[in-house]
Motif scaffolding. Sequence first.
Motif, short mmCIF file in Angstrom:
data_model
loop_
_atom_site.label_atom_id
_atom_site.label_comp_id
_atom_site.label_asym_id
_atom_site.label_seq_id
_atom_site.Cartn_x
_atom_site.Cartn_y
_atom_site.Cartn_z
N ILE A 105 0.83 -1.20 0.00
CA ILE A 105 0.00 0.00 0.00
C ILE A 105 0.87 1.27 0.00
N VAL A 106 1.97 1.23 0.72
CA VAL A 106 2.89 2.36 0.76
C VAL A 106 3.58 2.51 -0.60
N GLN A 107 4.01 1.39 -1.18
CA GLN A 107 4.64 1.42 -2.51
C GLN A 107 3.68 1.98 -3.55
N ASN A 108 2.41 1.54 -3.51
CA ASN A 108 1.41 2.02 -4.47
C ASN A 108 1.10 3.50 -4.27
N ALA A 109 1.02 3.94 -3.02
CA ALA A 109 0.77 5.36 -2.74
C ALA A 109 1.90 6.22 -3.30
N MET A 110 3.13 5.80 -3.08
CA MET A 110 4.28 6.55 -3.61
C MET A 110 4.26 6.57 -5.13
#
Length: 186
Positions: A105-110
């Motif tokens: 989720i953090v990777q996708n947000a970035m």
Amino acid sequence: MTLLGLMATFFYIGLFTIGGGLVAVTIMYKPIVEGGLISAEEFYNMLAISESTPGPIGINLATYIGYNLFGVGGGIATTAATVLPSLIVIILIAKYFPAFKDKPIVQNAMGGLKPAVSGMILVAMAQVFILSVLNIPLFQETKNLVSLIRIPNALFYLGATVILFKTKLHPLIVILLGAVFGILFL
């Protein structure tokens, strides 16, 4: 608007400025210009000066607007309000990001932030170009394309672009030439 209201506005701008100063410019426009605090022309004149001075453009512009509206105290207050969200976020990231950086989720947000930031930078660039090179008030009065273009500004823009991409002339010199051009011809 009160100084406290202006500080809240710049805190909001600082909180949502992801991608640098030109994104801040895009976010600032609506509450500052459309909110009636200053005119579009004043905003872009302040932007030109902010781009020409050392330091981050978003912070420079916030300081200039605060100073213009409330004096030295306003400049200090808007600068602090703009910087404070970044300071808080950086402290939180330094403390908690290592534990979450590999989560999908953090990777996708970035990954999603990159195109959004690119679009906001493009909007700021287009706004500055339109205001400085195009003769907008004539846009509704005539269909003659040549009268829509500020010829001296367009020629300077083209010349500066060629100089920056085809020579090794330092960009600061082009900025100084732009200031001289504006003083002499505008």
